[in-house]
Design a protein around this motif. Structure first.
Motif, mmCIF file in Angstrom:
data_model
loop_
_atom_site.group_PDB
_atom_site.id
_atom_site.type_symbol
_atom_site.label_atom_id
_atom_site.label_comp_id
_atom_site.label_asym_id
_atom_site.label_seq_id
_atom_site.Cartn_x
_atom_site.Cartn_y
_atom_site.Cartn_z
ATOM 1 N N THR A 494 69.295 12.036 164.349
ATOM 2 C CA THR A 494 70.585 12.723 164.204
ATOM 3 C C THR A 494 70.663 13.910 165.159
ATOM 4 O OG1 THR A 494 70.758 12.086 161.877
ATOM 5 C CG2 THR A 494 72.103 13.949 162.596
ATOM 6 N N ARG A 495 69.587 14.668 165.228
ATOM 7 C CA ARG A 495 69.543 15.791 166.174
ATOM 8 C C ARG A 495 69.736 15.299 167.600
ATOM 9 N NH1 ARG A 495 64.093 18.274 165.991
ATOM 10 N NH2 ARG A 495 64.948 19.924 167.302
ATOM 11 N N LEU A 496 69.107 14.193 167.924
ATOM 12 C CA LEU A 496 69.173 13.655 169.278
ATOM 13 C C LEU A 496 70.607 13.234 169.627
ATOM 14 C CD1 LEU A 496 67.394 13.053 171.702
ATOM 15 C CD2 LEU A 496 66.887 10.824 170.700
ATOM 16 N N LYS A 497 71.284 12.601 168.693
ATOM 17 C CA LYS A 497 72.678 12.181 168.930
ATOM 18 C C LYS A 497 73.598 13.393 169.100
ATOM 19 C CE LYS A 497 72.149 7.857 166.340
ATOM 20 N NZ LYS A 497 72.489 7.138 165.080
ATOM 21 N N ALA A 502 76.624 17.248 172.523
ATOM 22 C CA ALA A 502 76.797 18.655 172.886
ATOM 23 C C ALA A 502 76.604 18.875 174.379
ATOM 24 C CB ALA A 502 75.827 19.521 172.090
ATOM 25 N N VAL A 503 75.531 18.292 174.932
ATOM 26 C CA VAL A 503 75.270 18.453 176.367
ATOM 27 C C VAL A 503 76.396 17.821 177.174
ATOM 28 C CG1 VAL A 503 73.733 17.814 178.261
ATOM 29 C CG2 VAL A 503 72.773 18.629 176.099
ATOM 30 N N GLY A 504 76.869 16.682 176.743
ATOM 31 C CA GLY A 504 77.920 15.967 177.468
ATOM 32 C C GLY A 504 79.257 16.657 177.461
ATOM 33 N N ASN A 505 79.444 17.608 176.562
ATOM 34 C CA ASN A 505 80.720 18.322 176.474
ATOM 35 C C ASN A 505 80.632 19.803 176.836
ATOM 36 O OD1 ASN A 505 83.046 16.590 175.209
ATOM 37 N ND2 ASN A 505 81.184 15.985 174.111
ATOM 38 N N THR A 554 66.054 23.580 173.619
ATOM 39 C CA THR A 554 66.326 22.300 172.952
ATOM 40 C C THR A 554 65.973 21.120 173.839
ATOM 41 O OG1 THR A 554 68.192 23.397 171.841
ATOM 42 C CG2 THR A 554 68.056 21.014 171.658
ATOM 43 N N LEU A 555 66.380 21.178 175.107
ATOM 44 C CA LEU A 555 66.089 20.069 176.022
ATOM 45 C C LEU A 555 64.588 19.874 176.202
ATOM 46 C CD1 LEU A 555 68.853 20.646 178.733
ATOM 47 C CD2 LEU A 555 68.706 18.723 177.141
ATOM 48 N N CYS A 556 63.858 20.969 176.361
ATOM 49 C CA CYS A 556 62.397 20.855 176.486
ATOM 50 C C CYS A 556 61.788 20.282 175.212
ATOM 51 C CB CYS A 556 61.787 22.214 176.814
ATOM 52 S SG CYS A 556 62.078 22.767 178.512
ATOM 53 N N GLY A 557 62.351 20.654 174.071
ATOM 54 C CA GLY A 557 61.851 20.139 172.805
ATOM 55 C C GLY A 557 61.998 18.629 172.682
ATOM 56 N N PHE A 558 62.946 18.066 173.425
ATOM 57 C CA PHE A 558 63.148 16.619 173.424
ATOM 58 C C PHE A 558 62.636 15.962 174.705
ATOM 59 C CE2 PHE A 558 66.124 17.626 170.010
ATOM 60 C CZ PHE A 558 65.924 16.554 169.138
ATOM 61 N N ASN A 739 53.082 8.259 169.984
ATOM 62 C CA ASN A 739 53.839 7.522 170.992
ATOM 63 C C ASN A 739 55.307 7.418 170.576
ATOM 64 O OD1 ASN A 739 51.744 6.631 172.933
ATOM 65 N ND2 ASN A 739 50.878 5.684 171.092
ATOM 66 N N GLU A 740 56.174 7.802 171.480
ATOM 67 C CA GLU A 740 57.612 7.727 171.206
ATOM 68 C C GLU A 740 58.035 6.266 171.075
ATOM 69 O OE1 GLU A 740 61.335 9.302 170.452
ATOM 70 O OE2 GLU A 740 59.534 10.460 170.897
ATOM 71 N N PRO A 741 58.756 5.919 169.996
ATOM 72 C CA PRO A 741 59.204 4.531 169.836
ATOM 73 C C PRO A 741 60.103 4.102 170.994
ATOM 74 C CG PRO A 741 59.482 5.756 167.794
ATOM 75 C CD PRO A 741 59.126 6.757 168.846
ATOM 76 N N PRO A 742 59.868 2.914 171.565
ATOM 77 C CA PRO A 742 60.694 2.430 172.692
ATOM 78 C C PRO A 742 62.175 2.366 172.346
ATOM 79 C CG PRO A 742 58.719 1.076 172.429
ATOM 80 C CD PRO A 742 58.773 1.980 171.230
ATOM 81 N N ALA A 743 62.488 2.168 171.067
ATOM 82 C CA ALA A 743 63.893 2.052 170.652
ATOM 83 C C ALA A 743 64.677 3.332 170.917
ATOM 84 C CB ALA A 743 63.967 1.698 169.170
ATOM 85 N N ASN A 744 63.977 4.457 171.038
ATOM 86 C CA ASN A 744 64.670 5.736 171.258
ATOM 87 C C ASN A 744 65.021 5.980 172.725
ATOM 88 O OD1 ASN A 744 64.362 6.176 168.565
ATOM 89 N ND2 ASN A 744 62.724 7.695 168.757
ATOM 90 N N ALA A 745 64.522 5.108 173.602
ATOM 91 C CA ALA A 745 64.712 5.342 175.039
ATOM 92 C C ALA A 745 66.183 5.444 175.409
ATOM 93 C CB ALA A 745 64.036 4.234 175.838
ATOM 94 N N GLU A 746 67.015 4.583 174.825
ATOM 95 C CA GLU A 746 68.440 4.594 175.163
ATOM 96 C C GLU A 746 69.088 5.907 174.743
ATOM 97 O OE1 GLU A 746 72.530 1.969 174.474
ATOM 98 O OE2 GLU A 746 70.602 1.259 173.687
ATOM 99 N N LEU A 747 68.704 6.423 173.584
ATOM 100 C CA LEU A 747 69.268 7.699 173.124
ATOM 101 C C LEU A 747 68.927 8.820 174.092
ATOM 102 C CD1 LEU A 747 68.519 7.461 169.293
ATOM 103 C CD2 LEU A 747 70.772 7.418 170.380
ATOM 104 N N TYR A 748 67.692 8.836 174.571
ATOM 105 C CA TYR A 748 67.286 9.857 175.534
ATOM 106 C C TYR A 748 68.049 9.709 176.847
ATOM 107 C CZ TYR A 748 63.398 11.565 172.680
ATOM 108 O OH TYR A 748 62.649 12.131 171.685
ATOM 109 N N ASN A 749 68.231 8.457 177.261
ATOM 110 C CA ASN A 749 68.928 8.211 178.526
ATOM 111 C C ASN A 749 70.405 8.577 178.452
ATOM 112 O OD1 ASN A 749 66.598 7.261 179.768
ATOM 113 N ND2 ASN A 749 66.973 5.135 179.172
#
Length: 990
Positions: A494-497, A502-505, A554-558, A739-749
């Motif tokens: 939820t934080r990631l979304k 927020a960054v996009g706006n 925040t960005l460094c935290g992610f 290890n970061e789950p591969p499923a999260n890659a799209e959210l990060y991208n």
């Protein structure tokens, strides 16, 4: 790999020790910034009451420039004339060093400027290449009158009216032939001289200038050594020389704002925030003190503010730490200053391990908690506050420009951190009742924050809950404070979304918007007269450079440190190449103006929290340094951007000092730790997140004299490849991997910067909806105009005592006459006063701090009004009801009796050529088209009210300033009842 590592160790240790045999270059020389073919602002302080603000390659441009002492301008600028010709700064080459400035002119003349530490002393030297007539020294805008007395080679000038008990003394190593006022400037002549050293000192008595001359070089060296010690005690070197230089300049410029006046604090920003703001101070403390190991100043500042805590149980500010401490008053109008105070008291204690401090500060921490719970906490655990009590605090005549009452999201994040900090400190103090109560309230708060503020479907955090409980979905950067509190969200996804949205706006690659650019109230420029006053844009689009801090965090935290570094690089560029030399401004416009390459910088030219967050991000987020002196531990959780591959630095943990080096490349991530300067031992926790998105976590202990190396592979997620070496021997340590789950890659991208664009249909760019008059229109003159009314008034009849700030010069609120003329098209107004004042804040006005309301009865009074408005508190007699009103302050506006504005004049910078008012003539003169005012006859009833102007710091016409029972710095005194008006003087005509 281990064999290769051990073979490299001697080379690495040599590089850490440095090279010998090379000729050393002065640190001040390496930091020098040269300016040519343009001009930049520069600034120095004496770390006490004084500051100097000038232009490198130009003469002063506004009234804020020059030497300021105790909030009074001693003079605006100086210049040298050689054989009667003023040296041309525009064609000079200026070099700004951390401790002084030099100029080399085209004719070969050389100048040196120095502002001493601690002393109220300016030293200026000139080595000229002129002819035989000699040197003339000019001082522009000298404070006070014309009493320049030359005696025994010392010029004495009385400043006591403005700085009690003080005189300006000017002397030289050469004979002064004369000193007198010419064309508004003080001129001091040195006939036949080619070199001269000039001392300008403010003191209560003249010093021995011969002794001072002999010690002048020692003063320069002393300041140079202080700055070198500042940098050596917080040593950092990276593979990026520009970053290194900018970081050092940021430390120097921020340290210049750490001052000791009546108490120790941090100037919020120069030139006009040269006093202590609680919120700004506490936000600035980590970058100014904690991360660089300057624990002494941190301690002194926190304890100083604690003394000013409101301890009156019946006060609405009970328990609060001040928002502002000036030389004359203490103000408590903020909800976030107190949480920041508690948070930074907690952070200081853990960084320093200062147990004596904990005992001293805890009573203030406890009172802050108990008083907040008593007066400001609602049934959901939220901290309540007024509309303008957050950092977005701009207020105009119509109220707050960005209202955020009564429960803003950043206030809740700070309140949560205050609660957890209080609980921890209370437990250490064995105050279990407070510890349990604070922790229980923090849990209630986080639960309700998730329920009422977090909208998972829209991927937003509401900016506030209004008084009636409605969520406000306005998108502002305050939500980044909440994103750094995991307890406020149901899960990391939820934080990631929300971060992505927020960054996009809100985040451009070069800065953070204070309001989403898609909002209809977005303002693309800070200053855009005459369409709106600057405070309208202050928190409604304008980019606050300190907001880069929580966004980078925040960005460094992610793991998005490369995105974060885009923002940091913009600030690095500014420190070195834009704005004031070696520092960061308060603001930057979101977008460049038409025909300009870069967005304009705005606000203060050197802002404490802008600098502090730049420094803090480097240490806490990129280096990932987290000292815990209380538990004798150090955590290293680096997230270096890919452009920064090598870093060496020293780090304090309490009184222990470690030397640390990071080397991150495509093969390995390696950390070196040298514990030569620790007392005994420290626990060490390390987290390394590599390019395979594997988080290697390890912990061990390090003893005095140990040299340790930790390494993980750059592209592997295998724990077996982690390696630790102590004193050349491989050791086993406690470790694990995530290890970061591969499923999260799209959210990060999906996390991408907002694309800057200008919507030309914004309301802010359309103007105010009424006519805007130009300077040419309102300064039209007709010597043949017919006199309608000419009325004089007795002077000295003001109702109240003036505010105590010296800029409220006696007589500026005393109207002494009014003349009205007409021709076929215009009315011509002349307002005469006993005095007028021009502090220099807005020279385009020609004066300031006087507010006048002219009410005209020229129609049936049944359609008129008796309420003068504009915070006057004045009601006219029935027979004097008005149908038109002209309010005159920072410009003027013409209004109907209903309050509808028909037209306004808002001065532009270029209007300084023919301003509205004249201090010299003590008059305000302007013309108004007849079509706006209707018919005025010699028999028309006209009512004129005068008082102190209040533009709320945001420019514009303003309104009547409040009057209280007792005069203070910014309010008049003598008002015995709230029902009395704020009007000092009036003139009834007919």
């Amino acid at each position: 790999m281990i064999k290769k590592l051990l073979l490299m160790l001697p080379v690495i240790l040599i590089s850490l020790a440095g090279c010998s045999g090379k000729k050393e270059v002065s640190l001040m020389d390496t930091l020098a910034i040269q300016v040519k073919d343009t001009t930049r602002a520069f600034s120095y302080t004496n770390k006490k009451f004084g500051q100097y603000y000038g232009e490198t390659n130009a003469y002063f441009k506004d009234g804020w420039q020059g030497w300021t002492l105790k909030e009074q301008r001693v003079f605006n600028d100086y210049g040298f004339l050689i054989d009667g010709r003023l040296l041309n700064r525009t064609a000079s080459t200026a070099t700004v060093y951390p401790h002084m400035l030099t100029r080399e002119y085209k004719d070969g003349s050389k100048e040196r400027f120095f502002f001493a530490d601690s002393l109220d002393l300016v030293l200026i030297e000139l080595d000229s290449k002129g002819g035989q007539e000699g040197i003339t020294f000019r001082l522009e805008g000298v404070l006070g009158g014309d009493d320049f007395l030359l005696d025994n080679n010392i010029v004495k000038h009385d400043l006591s009216q403005f700085i009690p008990g003080s005189f300006l003394f000017i002397s030289s190593d050469k004979n002064i032939e004369s000193a007198k006022k010419e064309n508004g400037a003080l001129t001091i002549r040195f006939p036949g001289e080619k070199q001269v050293k000039i001392f300008l000192l403010v003191s209560n008595a003249a010093p021995d200038f011969q002794v001072l001359n002999g010690k002048s070089e020692d003063l320069i060296i002393k300041k140079e050594k202080r700055i070198e010690n500042l940098l050596s005690s917080s040593y950092v070197k990276t593979n990026n020389s520009e970053l290194d230089k900018a970081l050092m300049w940021a430390k120097i410029s921020l340290d210049a704002l750490v001052t000791e006046q009546d108490t120790k604090g941090i100037f919020a920003g120069l030139p006009w925030f040269n006093n202590y703001w609680g919120r700004d101070t506490f936000i600035s403390l980590p970058g100014a003190t904690f991360v660089t190991g300057n624990y002494r100043d941190a301690r002194d500042i926190l304890l100083s503010f604690a003394k000013y805590q409101d301890k009156n149980p019946s006060s609405p500010n009970y328990g609060r730490i001040p928002n502002r401490i000036t030389l004359k008053e203490t103000i408590y109008n903020t909800a976030d200053g107190t949480p920041w105070f508690v948070i930074q008291s907690y952070n200081y204690f853990y960084a320093s391990g200062d147990t004596t401090f904990l005992k001293e500060i805890y009573p203030a921490v406890k009172l802050a908690f108990l008083a907040s719970v008593k007066n400001h906490v609602d049934d959901k655990g939220f901290l309540t506050h007024k509309d303008a009590e957050t950092w977005m605090d701009a207020v105009g005549p119509e109220g707050p420009w960005s209202p955020r009452g009564n429960r803003a999201n950043d206030i809740q994040a700070l309140w949560y951190k205050q609660l957890t900090s209080t609980a921890d400190l209370a437990q250490l103090m064995k105050d279990m009742e407070v510890a349990k109560s604070a922790m229980a309230l923090s849990e209630k708060l986080s639960t309700n924050f998730r329920k009422y503020f977090v909208d998972e479907n829209k991927a937003i955090v509401y900016d506030r809950l209004t008084q009636d409980g409605k969520p406000d979905s306005t998108l502002r950067p305050n939500l980044f404070f909440t994103l750094n509190e995991p307890a406020f969200f149901p899960d990391a996804l939820t934080r990631l979304k929300i971060l992505s949205n927020a960054v996009g706006n809100l985040v451009y690659p070069y800065g953070v918007l204070s309001l989403a650019q898609t909002d209809e109230n977005f303002h693309p420029y800070h200053q855009y007269p005459p369409y709106y006053v600057k405070d309208a844009a202050y928190h409604n689009g304008e980019m606050w450079q300190w907001n880069t801090g929580p966004v980078v965090q925040t960005l460094c935290g992610f793991g998005k440190q490369d995105m974060a570094y885009s923002l940091t690089k913009e600030l690095t560029h500014e420190i070195l190449l834009r704005g004031a030399v070696g520092t960061l401004a308060e603001l930057m416009d979101p977008l460049p103006r038409e025909g300009e390459k870069d967005p304009r910088l705005s606000g203060t030219f050197s802002q404490a929290w802008s600098l502090a967050e730049y420094i803090r991000n480097f240490y806490q987020d990129y280096l990932g340094v987290k000292p815990d002196a209380v538990n004798k531990a150090l955590y290293l959780l680096p997230t270096l951007p890919s452009e920064v591959t090598n870093v060496e630095f020293s780090q304090k943990v309490g009184s222990d000092i470690l030397r640390i080096k990071y080397v991150f490349n495509d093969e390995y991530y390696r950390i070196y730790v040298d514990a030569k300067k620790i007392k005994d031992s420290l626990d060490l926790g390390i987290g390394l997140f590599n390019r395979a998105e594997a988080n290697f976590q390890m912990k061990t202990s390090i003893k005095r004299g140990d040299k340790m190396i930790f390494e993980v592979p750059s592209h592997s997620n295998s724990l077996s490849e982690l390696m630790a070496v102590r004193n050349n021997k491989r050791i086993s340590i406690s470790s694990q991997i995530y290890n970061e789950p591969p499923a999260n890659a799209e959210l990060y991208n999906n996390i991408k910067f907002a694309h800057p664009f200008l919507n030309k249909n914004l309301k802010a760019l359309k103007g105010p909806g009424y006519s805007l008059l130009s300077n040419k229109e309102i300064k039209h003159d007709n010597p043949s105009a017919r006199v309608l009314i000419d009325k004089a008034s007795a002077g000295g009849d003001e109702k109240y005592s003036y505010p105590t700030n010296p800029n409220f010069r006696p007589g500026i609120l005393d109207i002494t006459g009014f003349t009205l003329k007409e021709d076929s098209e215009n009315y011509y107004f002349t307002l005469r006063f006993k005095n007028l004042s021009n502090p220099g804040w807005h020279n385009e006005y020609g004066y300031q701090l006087t507010f006048t309301s002219i009410m005209i009865q020229n129609e049936d009074i049944k359609n008129g009004s008796r309420n003068a408005g504009a915070n006057s508190g004045f009601t006219l007699p029935v027979e004097r009801a008005f149908t038109r009103q002209v309010n005159v302050g920072g410009g003027f506006e013409v209004k109907e009796a209903s309050g509808k504005i028909l037209a306004a004049y808002l001065p532009l910078q270029e209007d300084i050529k023919n301003p509205l008012g004249s201090v010299l003539k003590k008059t305000i003169q302007f013309s108004v088209p007849k079509s706006l005012l209707g018919t005025i006859s010699p028999a028309s009833k006209i009512t004129i009210l005068t008082g102190a102007q209040d533009d709320h710091g945001g420019a514009g016409i303003g309104e009547f300033r409040n009057v209280g029972l007792k005069a203070s710095e910014w309010e008049g005194g003598g008002k015995k009842s709230p029902s009395e008006s704020n009007v000092f003087d009036y003139l009834f005509i007919n």
